[in-house]
Design a protein around this motif. Sequence first.
Motif, PDB file in Angstrom:
ATOM      1  N   HIS A 132      28.487  52.385  48.769  1.00  0.00           N
ATOM      2  CA  HIS A 132      28.572  50.937  48.938  1.00  0.00           C
ATOM      3  C   HIS A 132      29.327  50.409  47.715  1.00  0.00           C
ATOM      4  CE1 HIS A 132      25.435  51.034  52.161  1.00  0.00           C
ATOM      5  NE2 HIS A 132      25.145  52.147  51.509  1.00  0.00           N
ATOM      6  N   LEU A 133      30.605  50.148  47.907  1.00  0.00           N
ATOM      7  CA  LEU A 133      31.498  49.913  46.770  1.00  0.00           C
ATOM      8  C   LEU A 133      31.236  48.576  46.081  1.00  0.00           C
ATOM      9  CD1 LEU A 133      34.823  51.237  48.322  1.00  0.00           C
ATOM     10  CD2 LEU A 133      33.289  52.414  46.755  1.00  0.00           C
ATOM     11  N   LYS A 134      31.485  48.577  44.765  1.00  0.00           N
ATOM     12  CA  LYS A 134      31.358  47.358  43.976  1.00  0.00           C
ATOM     13  C   LYS A 134      32.470  46.384  44.343  1.00  0.00           C
ATOM     14  CE  LYS A 134      29.487  49.889  39.986  1.00  0.00           C
ATOM     15  NZ  LYS A 134      29.716  50.283  38.571  1.00  0.00           N
ATOM     16  N   ASP A 135      32.273  45.131  43.959  1.00  0.00           N
ATOM     17  CA  ASP A 135      33.274  44.109  44.278  1.00  0.00           C
ATOM     18  C   ASP A 135      34.616  44.378  43.603  1.00  0.00           C
ATOM     19  OD1 ASP A 135      31.500  42.747  45.895  1.00  0.00           O
ATOM     20  OD2 ASP A 135      30.793  41.423  44.289  1.00  0.00           O
ATOM     21  N   ASP A 136      34.580  45.052  42.437  1.00  0.00           N
ATOM     22  CA  ASP A 136      35.832  45.328  41.732  1.00  0.00           C
ATOM     23  C   ASP A 136      36.409  46.693  42.088  1.00  0.00           C
ATOM     24  OD1 ASP A 136      33.976  46.927  40.520  1.00  0.00           O
ATOM     25  OD2 ASP A 136      34.560  46.438  38.459  1.00  0.00           O
ATOM     26  N   ALA A 137      35.895  47.302  43.160  1.00  0.00           N
ATOM     27  CA  ALA A 137      36.387  48.626  43.568  1.00  0.00           C
ATOM     28  C   ALA A 137      36.930  48.586  44.995  1.00  0.00           C
ATOM     29  CB  ALA A 137      35.272  49.661  43.445  1.00  0.00           C
ATOM     30  N   LYS A 138      37.418  47.443  45.418  1.00  0.00           N
ATOM     31  CA  LYS A 138      37.886  47.295  46.795  1.00  0.00           C
ATOM     32  C   LYS A 138      39.149  48.114  47.069  1.00  0.00           C
ATOM     33  CE  LYS A 138      34.736  44.350  48.108  1.00  0.00           C
ATOM     34  NZ  LYS A 138      35.040  42.939  48.387  1.00  0.00           N
ATOM     35  N   GLU A 139      39.858  48.508  45.990  1.00  0.00           N
ATOM     36  CA  GLU A 139      41.088  49.286  46.224  1.00  0.00           C
ATOM     37  C   GLU A 139      40.801  50.626  46.882  1.00  0.00           C
ATOM     38  OE1 GLU A 139      40.236  50.159  41.745  1.00  0.00           O
ATOM     39  OE2 GLU A 139      39.868  48.571  43.210  1.00  0.00           O
ATOM     40  N   TYR A 140      39.551  51.107  46.779  1.00  0.00           N
ATOM     41  CA  TYR A 140      39.193  52.392  47.385  1.00  0.00           C
ATOM     42  C   TYR A 140      38.879  52.247  48.878  1.00  0.00           C
ATOM     43  CZ  TYR A 140      38.985  53.666  42.497  1.00  0.00           C
ATOM     44  OH  TYR A 140      39.306  53.872  41.179  1.00  0.00           O
ATOM     45  N   LEU A 141      39.088  51.058  49.395  1.00  0.00           N
ATOM     46  CA  LEU A 141      38.989  50.850  50.837  1.00  0.00           C
ATOM     47  C   LEU A 141      40.367  50.931  51.495  1.00  0.00           C
ATOM     48  CD1 LEU A 141      36.428  47.892  50.974  1.00  0.00           C
ATOM     49  CD2 LEU A 141      36.001  50.282  51.565  1.00  0.00           C
ATOM     50  N   GLU A 142      41.390  51.169  50.672  1.00  0.00           N
ATOM     51  CA  GLU A 142      42.738  51.288  51.198  1.00  0.00           C
ATOM     52  C   GLU A 142      43.042  52.753  51.514  1.00  0.00           C
ATOM     53  OE1 GLU A 142      44.605  48.787  51.994  1.00  0.00           O
ATOM     54  OE2 GLU A 142      43.132  47.359  51.198  1.00  0.00           O
ATOM     55  N   THR A 143      43.537  52.997  52.703  1.00  0.00           N
ATOM     56  CA  THR A 143      43.850  54.354  53.133  1.00  0.00           C
ATOM     57  C   THR A 143      44.851  55.021  52.210  1.00  0.00           C
ATOM     58  OG1 THR A 143      43.442  53.740  55.443  1.00  0.00           O
ATOM     59  CG2 THR A 143      44.702  55.732  55.062  1.00  0.00           C
ATOM     60  N   SER A 144      45.861  54.277  51.773  1.00  0.00           N
ATOM     61  CA  SER A 144      46.892  54.859  50.905  1.00  0.00           C
ATOM     62  C   SER A 144      46.307  55.297  49.568  1.00  0.00           C
ATOM     63  CB  SER A 144      48.015  53.840  50.688  1.00  0.00           C
ATOM     64  OG  SER A 144      47.508  52.645  50.108  1.00  0.00           O
ATOM     65  N   THR A 145      45.345  54.532  49.034  1.00  0.00           N
ATOM     66  CA  THR A 145      44.724  54.887  47.753  1.00  0.00           C
ATOM     67  C   THR A 145      43.949  56.192  47.872  1.00  0.00           C
ATOM     68  OG1 THR A 145      44.540  52.553  47.131  1.00  0.00           O
ATOM     69  CG2 THR A 145      43.143  54.115  45.943  1.00  0.00           C
ATOM     70  N   ILE A 146      43.116  56.301  48.908  1.00  0.00           N
ATOM     71  CA  ILE A 146      42.311  57.510  49.102  1.00  0.00           C
ATOM     72  C   ILE A 146      43.206  58.706  49.379  1.00  0.00           C
ATOM     73  CG2 ILE A 146      40.558  58.592  50.552  1.00  0.00           C
ATOM     74  CD1 ILE A 146      39.498  56.447  48.653  1.00  0.00           C
ATOM     75  N   ARG A 147      44.241  58.498  50.160  1.00  0.00           N
ATOM     76  CA  ARG A 147      45.176  59.591  50.476  1.00  0.00           C
ATOM     77  C   ARG A 147      45.827  60.117  49.193  1.00  0.00           C
ATOM     78  NH1 ARG A 147      48.750  61.565  54.250  1.00  0.00           N
ATOM     79  NH2 ARG A 147      47.779  60.374  55.915  1.00  0.00           N
TER      80      ARG A 147
END
Length: 433
Positions: free
Chosen positions: A223-238
Amino acid sequence: PTLQANLKGGNVGSQTDAEVVQREEQAINSEGYSVAEMKQIREAAETHNFQAEVSRMMHIIINSLYSNRDIFLREVISNASDALDKIRFLSLTNSALLGEGDQAKLDIHIKIDKENNILHITDRGIGMTKDDMVKYLGSIAKSGTSDFMKKVSEAGDKASSNLIGQFGVGFYSIFLVADRVTVTSKNNEDDQYVWESNAEGSFTISKDPRGNTLGRGTRISLHLKDDAKEYLETSTIRNLAKKYSEFINFPIYLWETKEVEEEVPVEETKEDKDETEEDKSDEDVDVTEEDDETDDDTPKTQKVKKNVSEWDLLNTVKPIWTRSPKDITEEEYNNFYKAISKDTEDPLTYTHFNAEGEAEFKSILFFPATAPYNVFDPNPDVHRGNFKLFVRRVFITDDFQELVPNYLKFLRGIVDSDDLPLNVSRETLQKHK
């Protein structure tokens, strides 16, 4: 005029009819549990305290141990890889442990739930029993992989050399990006259990009210923190998975939604058909056999865009340095070079060797066919990434400033070792002599 008393009326609590209550209890939340099931989990859950000075240790891990919070994905995937290696090793003597169908497939799946701000990582590894959850997830610096390796080495078997975990703190790196973590796990020797914590000194464990939904393995839900929303991006995880874990032994899949074009038949309306018939009747043309042959009666189509979701394989490049040079073709070397260097040309030459001694490692070095435009640039950051250090196929660093002389910075290659000393965060080499 006087103000009337109790003008707003009596205090009456808000009411919800029974039908709405029942509907809400049946609603499915983001983790796959209904409201009623989550209530059952938390009511029946046992609360355990973390071992040792956990609050202080958690603070150190979350705020001081790691210099880059991107590391969390590397640690989670490495743990998943270890779990898969364990079940594969045990299945060598008992194939029934793997199960059948999808359950027998040893892989890792990553799924992003943007709507609910959750990142899921699932593996079909050995899984954990309830006691394992208490022992390994509830004790800082207690490594299940280290214990497993110890048992195997005591039995005189070296098949566990592919296992990655060492220090037992990598799991807690997930709290760099998550304020709450849910771990669902199923081991062949126990029921499916749910572990949950917010890293504030305690955790809960309860039997999963849904029963065995995993078959075997573990799912970690962050359950990601508010300042960690970039890890909800497919390109970031990829990009992170490819950077740190591209050479993991097991396939890593990412659930991805793509926009694709598809040709679909055009449905003609009644008016269109009538107009077509009128046009044909107005034309006074002799129909020949040739006309019949060229007449195109195929239905009209049009291109439409639609979203398609599917599992996309991330780690397509194989770690060829683990194989014997005599078993690798020149084409494989060239393709591997292009994959790690992003160069379009084949290398001029290469060398593939193993080093044995105080430290053992394997390496492949490539000599580019064309000198890079910045070959004489004194800035070391410009050449960063030309060499990459892996430990047991997991990326550690690309900073070789102290190890490679300036006149060789144009070379490209990798170094992989099973026994190089690392610091606890596994981000840098540990100077021990």
